[in-house]
Design an enzyme around this catalytic site. Structure first.
Site, short mmCIF file in Angstrom:
data_model
loop_
_atom_site.label_atom_id
_atom_site.label_comp_id
_atom_site.label_asym_id
_atom_site.label_seq_id
_atom_site.Cartn_x
_atom_site.Cartn_y
_atom_site.Cartn_z
N GLU A 1 55.03 40.45 37.84
CA GLU A 1 54.56 39.87 36.58
C GLU A 1 55.30 40.50 35.43
O GLU A 1 55.70 41.67 35.50
CB GLU A 1 53.06 40.16 36.39
CG GLU A 1 52.17 39.17 37.09
CD GLU A 1 50.69 39.42 36.85
OE1 GLU A 1 50.33 40.31 36.06
OE2 GLU A 1 49.91 38.69 37.46
N LYS B 1 46.23 37.66 45.29
CA LYS B 1 46.72 37.47 43.93
C LYS B 1 47.74 36.33 43.86
O LYS B 1 47.82 35.64 42.84
CB LYS B 1 47.33 38.76 43.40
CG LYS B 1 46.28 39.83 43.06
CD LYS B 1 46.85 40.87 42.12
CE LYS B 1 46.04 42.16 42.10
NZ LYS B 1 44.70 42.03 41.53
N ARG C 1 32.22 37.77 42.14
CA ARG C 1 31.02 38.57 42.39
C ARG C 1 30.44 38.99 41.05
O ARG C 1 31.02 38.69 40.00
CB ARG C 1 31.39 39.83 43.16
CG ARG C 1 32.49 40.59 42.44
CD ARG C 1 32.79 41.94 43.03
NE ARG C 1 34.05 42.46 42.56
CZ ARG C 1 34.24 43.11 41.42
NH1 ARG C 1 33.22 43.30 40.60
NH2 ARG C 1 35.42 43.55 41.07
P1 ADP Z 1 43.18 45.00 40.14
O1 ADP Z 1 42.84 43.79 40.97
O2 ADP Z 1 43.86 46.07 40.95
O3 ADP Z 1 42.06 45.49 39.30
P2 ADP Z 1 44.32 43.50 37.91
O4 ADP Z 1 45.29 42.43 38.15
O5 ADP Z 1 42.91 43.11 37.61
O6 ADP Z 1 44.35 44.52 39.15
O7 ADP Z 1 44.82 44.44 36.75
C1 ADP Z 1 44.15 45.63 36.40
C2 ADP Z 1 44.60 46.12 35.04
O8 ADP Z 1 46.02 46.31 35.02
C3 ADP Z 1 44.35 45.16 33.91
O9 ADP Z 1 43.05 45.27 33.39
C4 ADP Z 1 45.40 45.58 32.91
O10 ADP Z 1 44.98 46.76 32.24
C5 ADP Z 1 46.58 45.96 33.76
N1 ADP Z 1 47.50 44.82 33.95
C6 ADP Z 1 47.42 43.86 34.90
N2 ADP Z 1 48.43 42.96 34.77
C7 ADP Z 1 49.17 43.37 33.74
C8 ADP Z 1 50.38 42.89 33.10
N3 ADP Z 1 51.01 41.78 33.53
N4 ADP Z 1 50.87 43.58 32.04
C9 ADP Z 1 50.26 44.69 31.59
N5 ADP Z 1 49.14 45.20 32.15
C10 ADP Z 1 48.59 44.56 33.20
#
Ligand code: ADP
Length: 628
Positions: free
Chosen positions: A201, A117, A293
């Site tokens: 974040e 990330k 993917r």
């Molecule tokens: P993973 O790789 O574990 O799936 P992601 O970064 O894709 O993690 O985030 C998964 C979910 O978490 C997102 O779809 C959203 O719902 C929530 N999320 C991620 N980042 C944030 C953020 N900065 N603020 C609020 N919700 C977030």
């Protein structure tokens, strides 16, 4: 080199879905399987199938050496990894290249970059793609991280650099909690991913998850297949996905699609991929991550564009240019997908394992079902408990919602518990109709999902019993109903853990419930019955009633052991040797998959022995308690 035979290094619905496209393209298919999948649908469908090993993932679906050996032995010239498992492992892509086998997936370098990330965000910031404000540097000292958190401003989200599937994320609301939460996030990340690096974040409070499907070839062409809204989530896991995103302004959509193309180009990407954005209340959007993917939800994009993404992946992998230029890719209508899971709404939505006694998934001319299981298959603890994806297309969103409701109404699953009722509730909610659902709405209980029993539901069940003239043997109070004369029924069942008793009479062309309410079932009302399980559908909602069950009681009362249904940790032991317990009494509380699970006695009994203590880790099927 054209591909003629593809090994699918996966299982379940995605293996089935890939095989379907291969068949249409006249490509031969090779399935692989672990012990638990010997008779699985994907094994049956493929032209050839090879055994990998035990259900231990390292021995089967994650075993690179074994999979490459099968590819060589079977003469497969390419491997499709599906999603999950090896699909995003750079070392797998590299190993295939070394072995001279085509990887139907992203280049190893893109997998490496996007698998972290922090590296992903740094790359995107350099490419001028908007990212969530945050901290993604190497220095992981507590001082630097807490300074960074203060600078970002609370609430702050801690994410594992190596994270995925929503695991290892922590929201911190105030500076005081930061150190504690950081330690706990690092512990979780270390356990789950073997790497405790984190990024920080800004936590977006009303977030929508909108992602763009992209596809690139080896000749430098990059296109998008529009966006998907995946904001309907529980515990950061997608539940319902749709395309296009409702309520998105044309200007924002254009900006987002352009940003996705830029992100894809920035890493010289090849193949199908997804750029995930998070959108704030003011329509500003930020890059979250790229999934390198095919996604679980790729079907909704296929439905609005008419493109088969697996076919495109194969074409790109054999060196062809993308079949269509951007201007020729048009979005038409609306598509919705629901993920049907074997999970128990009465027990914190924990996976519900066991025999799929009956599975009946409805379809229309504009819908499809992706499923890796059939009636009489089992949902096991070894794999993801998704039973199927139901996908439907219609001219516009309101129609699409109605079509999906119809499909859910006519579907039924018995044996394991499922989220069918939950899906129906979301689709019927005002919030969903107004696309007013944020990624945290379900977790924050912002959508009213309570569903009190309705007298109409009782009338529909009574109607079903009377119309279907159950054989006389069955008309017995022990089964939950008794006929009193030709037109009067006594009913006894449980709904949401509460026992109900009602008398229903057929009078003046209507059902009279407990002498008070009248109801005449409508054609849209449905009743699905299997043994003692009853699912009544009324007003697009599903009511799951449970009748007393002779057979289940008989087998449960023979059971002398309380087993751990999945691996986990004991967090409370509520009884000791010699205690007298009652049917339904909680004996032990476990923590599994980050959730609490109460294990209850299946009969009145005396505790013979308690075999595990608080804080102990136990394996699946460990005998926790023995009954006299
Ligand atoms: P993973 O790789 O574990 O799936 P992601 O970064 O894709 O993690 O985030 C998964 C979910 O978490 C997102 O779809 C959203 O719902 C929530 N999320 C991620 N980042 C944030 C953020 N900065 N603020 C609020 N919700 C977030």
């Amino acid at each position: 080199m054209p591909i003629s035979k593809i090994l699918i290094a996966n299982r379940g619905e995605i293996a089935v879905r890939i095989i379907q496209t291969c068949r249409r393209l006249n490509l031969r298919t090779v399935a692989v399987f672990a012990d638990a999948d010997r008779y699985a649908k994907h094994v049956e469908m493929a032209d050839e199938a090879y055994y990998l090993g035990t259900t231990d993932l390292a021995d089967s679906y994650l075993n690179i050496e074994k999979i490459i050996k099968v590819a060589k032995d079977s003469g497969a010239d390419a491997i499709h990894p599906g999603y999950g498992f090896l699909s995003e492992r750079a070392n797998f892509a590299q190993a295939l290249e070394n072995a001279g086998i085509t990887f139907i997936g992203a280049p190893a370098e893109a997998l490496r970059l996007m698998g972290s990330k922090s590296a992903a965000k740094q790359t995107m910031l350099q490419a001028d793609v908007p990212c969530v404000p945050g901290y993604q540097e190497e220095d992981q000292s507590i001082e630097v991280l807490s300074q960074a958190a203060k600078k970002i401003g609370f609430p702050v989200l801690i994410k594992a650099v190596a994270g995925g599937g929503g695991k290892g994320m922590k929201i911190v609301h105030q500076a005081n909690d930061f150190t504690n939460q950081l330690e706990s996030a690092k512990r979780e990340a270390m356990n789950a991913f073997g790497d405790d690096h984190v990024i920080l974040e800004k936590y977006i409070t009303q977030p929508k998850h909108i992602e763009v499907q992209v596809c690139a070839d080896t000749h430098g062409n990059v296109v998008h297949l529009f966006e998907r809204d995946c904001s309907t989530q529980r515990r950061y896991q997608k539940v319902i996905e749709e395309a296009p995103a409702a309520g998105l302004s044309d200007a924002t959509r254009t900006d987002m699609l352009n940003a996705a193309i830029k992100a894809t180009q920035a890493i010289d990407y090849v193949g199908a991929g997804t750029i995930e954005f998070i959108m704030d209340g003011d329509d500003s959007f930020y890059f979250m991550e790229m999934n390198t993917r095919l996604q679980v939800e790729h079907r909704v994009s296929e439905m609005i564009t008419g493109i088969d993404l697996v076919e495109w992946q194969i074409r790109v992998a054999q060196g062809e240019t993308l079949p269509l230029k951007q201007t020729k890719i048009q979005a038409k209508g609306h598509a919705i997908q629901v993920r049907l899971y074997a999970e128990d709404p009465g027990n914190n939505y924990l996976p519900s394992t066991g025999l799929l006694e009956q599975i009946n998934l409805a379809q229309t001319e504009n819908s499809l079902v992706d499923s890796g299981v059939r009636t009489s298959d089992s949902v096991t603890i070894h794999y993801d408990p998704m039973i199927a994806k139901l996908v439907v297309w219609a001219k516009n969103r309101p129609k699409c919602i109605r079509e999906m409701q119809k499909i859910l109404n006519h579907s039924a699953i018995f044996g394991v518990k499922s989220n069918l009722a939950f899906l129906s509730q979301i689709l019927s909610s005002k919030a969903f109709a107004k696309h007013n659902i944020f990624t945290n709405s379900l977790d924050n209980d912002e959508i009213d999902l309570s569903q009190p029993l309705h007298s109409a539901v009782i009338a529909i069940f009574a109607h079903h019993l009377l119309q279907n003239q159950y054989d006389n043997q069955a008309w017995h109070s022990a089964n939950g109903w008794r006929l009193q004369g030709a037109q009067s029924l006594q009913l006894k069942f449980t709904y949401q853990d509460t026992t109900h008793e009602h008398v229903v009479n057929w009078e003046n062309g209507e059902y009279l419930i407990d002498g008070k309410d009248h109801y005449l079932p409508q054609t849209s009302d449905l009743c699905h019955v299997h043994r003692n399980q009853v699912q009544v559908v009324h007003n697009n909602l599903r009511y799951e009633l449970l009748l007393p069950d002779y057979e289940a009681k008989a087998s449960a009362s023979n059971a002398n052991e309380i087993l751990a249904p999945m691996p986990g940790k004991i967090i409370e032991v509520k009884v000791q040797q010699g205690d007298a317990v009652e049917l339904g009494q909680t004996l032990i509380v476990m923590e599994a998959m980050k959730m609490e699970l109460e294990l209850k006695s299946q009969r009145d009994a005396v505790i013979k022995s308690v075999n595990h203590e608080k804080a102990e880790q136990v394996k699946a099927d460990a005998v926790l308690i023995e009954l006299e």
